[in-house]
Design a protein around this motif. Structure first.
Motif, PDB file in Angstrom:
ATOM      1  N   SER A 105       0.826  -1.198   0.000  1.00  0.00           N
ATOM      2  CA  SER A 105       0.000   0.000   0.000  1.00  0.00           C
ATOM      3  C   SER A 105       0.868   1.258   0.000  1.00  0.00           C
ATOM      4  O   SER A 105       0.533   2.256  -0.646  1.00  0.00           O
ATOM      5  CB  SER A 105      -0.933  -0.007   1.211  1.00  0.00           C
ATOM      6  N   ASP A 106       1.994   1.211   0.707  1.00  0.00           N
ATOM      7  CA  ASP A 106       2.913   2.361   0.692  1.00  0.00           C
ATOM      8  C   ASP A 106       3.533   2.553  -0.693  1.00  0.00           C
ATOM      9  O   ASP A 106       3.729   3.682  -1.143  1.00  0.00           O
ATOM     10  CB  ASP A 106       4.021   2.168   1.725  1.00  0.00           C
ATOM     11  N   LEU A 107       3.855   1.458  -1.367  1.00  0.00           N
ATOM     12  CA  LEU A 107       4.372   1.578  -2.729  1.00  0.00           C
ATOM     13  C   LEU A 107       3.299   2.145  -3.653  1.00  0.00           C
ATOM     14  O   LEU A 107       3.587   2.980  -4.519  1.00  0.00           O
ATOM     15  CB  LEU A 107       4.853   0.220  -3.246  1.00  0.00           C
ATOM     16  N   GLN A 144     -18.167  -8.283   4.377  1.00  0.00           N
ATOM     17  CA  GLN A 144     -17.256  -7.607   3.455  1.00  0.00           C
ATOM     18  C   GLN A 144     -16.178  -6.846   4.218  1.00  0.00           C
ATOM     19  O   GLN A 144     -14.995  -6.876   3.860  1.00  0.00           O
ATOM     20  CB  GLN A 144     -18.022  -6.648   2.544  1.00  0.00           C
ATOM     21  N   SER A 145     -16.584  -6.176   5.298  1.00  0.00           N
ATOM     22  CA  SER A 145     -15.625  -5.379   6.071  1.00  0.00           C
ATOM     23  C   SER A 145     -14.601  -6.256   6.780  1.00  0.00           C
ATOM     24  O   SER A 145     -13.413  -5.933   6.809  1.00  0.00           O
ATOM     25  CB  SER A 145     -16.378  -4.514   7.089  1.00  0.00           C
ATOM     26  N   ALA A 146     -15.049  -7.380   7.348  1.00  0.00           N
ATOM     27  CA  ALA A 146     -14.120  -8.278   8.033  1.00  0.00           C
ATOM     28  C   ALA A 146     -13.129  -8.889   7.051  1.00  0.00           C
ATOM     29  O   ALA A 146     -11.940  -9.042   7.364  1.00  0.00           O
ATOM     30  CB  ALA A 146     -14.893  -9.374   8.760  1.00  0.00           C
ATOM     31  N   ARG A 147     -13.600  -9.240   5.864  1.00  0.00           N
ATOM     32  CA  ARG A 147     -12.694  -9.794   4.850  1.00  0.00           C
ATOM     33  C   ARG A 147     -11.681  -8.740   4.411  1.00  0.00           C
ATOM     34  O   ARG A 147     -10.504  -9.046   4.188  1.00  0.00           O
ATOM     35  CB  ARG A 147     -13.499 -10.315   3.655  1.00  0.00           C
ATOM     36  N   HIS A 148     -12.141  -7.492   4.285  1.00  0.00           N
ATOM     37  CA  HIS A 148     -11.208  -6.417   3.932  1.00  0.00           C
ATOM     38  C   HIS A 148     -10.173  -6.212   5.032  1.00  0.00           C
ATOM     39  O   HIS A 148      -8.984  -5.989   4.748  1.00  0.00           O
ATOM     40  CB  HIS A 148     -11.978  -5.113   3.709  1.00  0.00           C
ATOM     41  N   PHE A 149     -10.599  -6.270   6.278  1.00  0.00           N
ATOM     42  CA  PHE A 149      -9.666  -6.082   7.391  1.00  0.00           C
ATOM     43  C   PHE A 149      -8.582  -7.157   7.375  1.00  0.00           C
ATOM     44  O   PHE A 149      -7.392  -6.863   7.590  1.00  0.00           O
ATOM     45  CB  PHE A 149     -10.419  -6.127   8.724  1.00  0.00           C
ATOM     46  N   ALA A 150      -8.968  -8.404   7.112  1.00  0.00           N
ATOM     47  CA  ALA A 150      -8.002  -9.498   7.111  1.00  0.00           C
ATOM     48  C   ALA A 150      -7.112  -9.473   5.879  1.00  0.00           C
ATOM     49  O   ALA A 150      -5.921  -9.787   5.955  1.00  0.00           O
ATOM     50  CB  ALA A 150      -8.732 -10.840   7.195  1.00  0.00           C
ATOM     51  N   ARG A 151      -7.700  -9.092   4.728  1.00  0.00           N
ATOM     52  CA  ARG A 151      -6.949  -9.141   3.473  1.00  0.00           C
ATOM     53  C   ARG A 151      -7.206  -7.879   2.648  1.00  0.00           C
ATOM     54  O   ARG A 151      -7.862  -7.930   1.612  1.00  0.00           O
ATOM     55  CB  ARG A 151      -7.318 -10.389   2.675  1.00  0.00           C
ATOM     56  N   PRO A 152      -6.677  -6.758   3.079  1.00  0.00           N
ATOM     57  CA  PRO A 152      -6.873  -5.531   2.300  1.00  0.00           C
ATOM     58  C   PRO A 152      -6.101  -5.597   0.990  1.00  0.00           C
ATOM     59  O   PRO A 152      -4.968  -6.072   0.951  1.00  0.00           O
ATOM     60  CB  PRO A 152      -6.308  -4.441   3.224  1.00  0.00           C
ATOM     61  N   TRP A 153      -6.728  -5.137  -0.085  1.00  0.00           N
ATOM     62  CA  TRP A 153      -6.027  -5.106  -1.365  1.00  0.00           C
ATOM     63  C   TRP A 153      -5.328  -3.760  -1.513  1.00  0.00           C
ATOM     64  O   TRP A 153      -5.973  -2.716  -1.495  1.00  0.00           O
ATOM     65  CB  TRP A 153      -6.983  -5.329  -2.528  1.00  0.00           C
ATOM     66  N   PRO A 154      -4.010  -3.743  -1.678  1.00  0.00           N
ATOM     67  CA  PRO A 154      -3.298  -2.471  -1.878  1.00  0.00           C
ATOM     68  C   PRO A 154      -3.651  -1.890  -3.250  1.00  0.00           C
ATOM     69  O   PRO A 154      -3.730  -2.618  -4.238  1.00  0.00           O
ATOM     70  CB  PRO A 154      -1.828  -2.874  -1.795  1.00  0.00           C
ATOM     71  N   ALA A 155      -3.847  -0.589  -3.296  1.00  0.00           N
ATOM     72  CA  ALA A 155      -4.355   0.073  -4.509  1.00  0.00           C
ATOM     73  C   ALA A 155      -3.231   0.313  -5.523  1.00  0.00           C
ATOM     74  O   ALA A 155      -2.986   1.446  -5.965  1.00  0.00           O
ATOM     75  CB  ALA A 155      -5.034   1.383  -4.130  1.00  0.00           C
ATOM     76  N   MET A 213      -0.307   3.562  -9.816  1.00  0.00           N
ATOM     77  CA  MET A 213       0.359   3.709 -11.111  1.00  0.00           C
ATOM     78  C   MET A 213      -0.463   4.572 -12.058  1.00  0.00           C
ATOM     79  O   MET A 213       0.087   5.319 -12.873  1.00  0.00           O
ATOM     80  CB  MET A 213       0.649   2.333 -11.696  1.00  0.00           C
ATOM     81  N   ALA A 214      -1.804   4.509 -11.937  1.00  0.00           N
ATOM     82  CA  ALA A 214      -2.654   5.330 -12.799  1.00  0.00           C
ATOM     83  C   ALA A 214      -2.561   6.811 -12.440  1.00  0.00           C
ATOM     84  O   ALA A 214      -2.660   7.680 -13.309  1.00  0.00           O
ATOM     85  CB  ALA A 214      -4.107   4.861 -12.692  1.00  0.00           C
ATOM     86  N   LEU A 215      -2.374   7.126 -11.160  1.00  0.00           N
ATOM     87  CA  LEU A 215      -2.296   8.514 -10.707  1.00  0.00           C
ATOM     88  C   LEU A 215      -0.887   9.086 -10.807  1.00  0.00           C
ATOM     89  O   LEU A 215      -0.707  10.305 -10.701  1.00  0.00           O
ATOM     90  CB  LEU A 215      -2.770   8.615  -9.255  1.00  0.00           C
ATOM     91  N   SER A 216       0.108   8.208 -11.000  1.00  0.00           N
ATOM     92  CA  SER A 216       1.500   8.643 -11.058  1.00  0.00           C
ATOM     93  C   SER A 216       1.697   9.722 -12.110  1.00  0.00           C
ATOM     94  O   SER A 216       1.300   9.572 -13.270  1.00  0.00           O
ATOM     95  CB  SER A 216       2.391   7.431 -11.379  1.00  0.00           C
ATOM     96  N   GLY A 217       2.293  10.840 -11.694  1.00  0.00           N
ATOM     97  CA  GLY A 217       2.545  11.944 -12.594  1.00  0.00           C
ATOM     98  C   GLY A 217       1.331  12.790 -12.905  1.00  0.00           C
ATOM     99  O   GLY A 217       1.427  13.750 -13.678  1.00  0.00           O
ATOM    100  N   ASP A 251      -6.853   1.544   8.648  1.00  0.00           N
ATOM    101  CA  ASP A 251      -6.780   0.235   7.985  1.00  0.00           C
ATOM    102  C   ASP A 251      -7.624   0.163   6.719  1.00  0.00           C
ATOM    103  O   ASP A 251      -8.108  -0.910   6.352  1.00  0.00           O
ATOM    104  CB  ASP A 251      -7.193  -0.895   8.940  1.00  0.00           C
ATOM    105  N   ASP A 252      -7.791   1.284   6.026  1.00  0.00           N
ATOM    106  CA  ASP A 252      -8.588   1.283   4.800  1.00  0.00           C
ATOM    107  C   ASP A 252      -7.746   0.932   3.572  1.00  0.00           C
ATOM    108  O   ASP A 252      -8.170   0.161   2.721  1.00  0.00           O
ATOM    109  CB  ASP A 252      -9.246   2.651   4.595  1.00  0.00           C
ATOM    110  N   TYR A 253      -6.592   1.555   3.430  1.00  0.00           N
ATOM    111  CA  TYR A 253      -5.628   1.299   2.361  1.00  0.00           C
ATOM    112  C   TYR A 253      -6.128   1.671   0.968  1.00  0.00           C
ATOM    113  O   TYR A 253      -5.619   1.152  -0.030  1.00  0.00           O
ATOM    114  CB  TYR A 253      -5.137  -0.160   2.407  1.00  0.00           C
ATOM    115  N   GLY A 254      -7.117   2.575   0.901  1.00  0.00           N
ATOM    116  CA  GLY A 254      -7.366   3.270  -0.345  1.00  0.00           C
ATOM    117  C   GLY A 254      -6.394   4.427  -0.451  1.00  0.00           C
ATOM    118  O   GLY A 254      -5.607   4.683   0.470  1.00  0.00           O
ATOM    119  N   LEU A 255      -6.422   5.139  -1.566  1.00  0.00           N
ATOM    120  CA  LEU A 255      -5.556   6.295  -1.740  1.00  0.00           C
ATOM    121  C   LEU A 255      -6.356   7.577  -1.591  1.00  0.00           C
ATOM    122  O   LEU A 255      -7.461   7.701  -2.126  1.00  0.00           O
ATOM    123  CB  LEU A 255      -4.883   6.281  -3.117  1.00  0.00           C
TER     124      LEU A 255
END
Length: 303
Positions: A70-72, A175-186, A191-195, A253-257
């Motif tokens: 998520s930081d990357l 849905q929220s519990a599954r996101h908490f356990a396995r958040p998908w990094p955006a 890469m789409a917002l880069s630049g 713990d959201d890991y959206g941008l």
């Protein structure tokens, strides 16, 4: 089983062509992409502090890598390699099998290679150092916000906080519990917002607190947040408004941008405009009934 056998059994995994030498030597040998800058991040996850002690090992492996990726993503970087430092109370084969399966499930999806690390004995503690790459001048940063820019977000703020609430209540299949356990990094968003985006970061410690990092880094700016524009899922929508907003603004713990976008230009499809950047310091909350108030500080703090 000693640490060397443990590493060979559970942490030797297929690698990209940019890995000259991976786990097993004193250090890794890597081939950085020509002409690109390296982006490096490090996160430590402690049992009972950053994830529940009863979380399945596969979810722990997935989640610990996800917070680094998520930081990357927040920097607009392409994932390349990561190092793993694993402190274990004991070498439990079942736990290690499941942990490495969850870890490599996400690593394969993200296209990142484990290239080395360390294993030692002690209270459960997982540290991951991840490296990505980005073209010069295209990295997303926190200091690029300007007055008048639109403030936008990807994902659903509050999903992580709602997921932790469900987890503590014994709910594992929401849905929220599954996101908490396995958040998908955006990663695709980064890469789409880069630049293109003015400023960006990932929402890990709560929307308000992370917004404060952008405002401070960009010259002590301010912001207006329109609460009615925050995206929700069905689980958040079912809460009383004040409870929902508390989770959305400070849950973490959201890991959206969270990013800023040129004024007057529609934000990319799939993201949601939630306010704008202003000159003055502080964050003003706009309520659906027309009220406006100053936001109170909130969010995750380690100390």
């Amino acid at each position: 089983m000693d640490e060397f056998a443990l590493i060979r059994r559970y942490f030797h995994h297929r690698q990209g062509e940019d890995v000259v030498l991976g786990p097993g030597d004193d250090a890794a040998l890597l081939s950085p992409p020509a002409g690109e800058q390296l982006v490096m991040t490090l996160d430590t996850s402690v049992a009972g502090r950053h994830f529940p002690e009863d979380m399945p090992a596969a979810d722990i492996g997935y989640r610990c890598l996800a917070v680094n990726l998520s930081d990357l993503a927040a920097m607009g970087a392409t994932p390349r390699w990561f190092l793993l430092s694993l402190t274990l109370p004991e070498a439990d084969p079942d736990w290690l099998r499941d942990f490495s399966a969850g870890l490599f499930e996400l690593a394969d999806q993200a296209g990142i290679s484990l290239v080395g690390g360390d294993v030692t004995r002690g209270p459960l503690n997982i540290a991951i150092q991840a490296t990505g790459s980005v073209l010069p001048g295209r990295a997303l940063r926190r200091d690029g916000a300007r007055p008048g820019q639109t403030l936008a977000v990807t994902g659903v703020p509050g999903l992580g906080g709602m997921g932790l609430r469900h987890w503590r209540a014994g709910v594992r299949d929401s849905q929220s519990a599954r996101h908490f356990a396995r958040p998908w990094p955006a990663l695709e968003w980064g890469m789409a917002l880069s630049g293109r985006a003015g400023a960006a970061l990932d929402v890990s410690d709560g929307l308000l607190q992370d917004l404060g990092h952008i405002l401070s880094a960009s010259g002590d700016l301010g912001a207006e947040l329109v609460l009615a524009d925050l995206p929700v899922n069905d689980e958040l929508a079912a809460l009383e408004a004040e409870d929902r907003w508390a989770l959305q603004l400070s849950g973490g713990d959201d890991y959206g941008l969270l990013f800023t976008w040129p004024a007057g230009v529609a934000v990319p499809a799939g993201a949601r405009a939630i306010g704008r950047i202003t000159d003055g310091p502080g964050v003003r909350l706009h309520y659906p009934d027309g009220r406006v108030s100053d936001a109170e500080p909130g969010g995750w703090r380690h100390f």
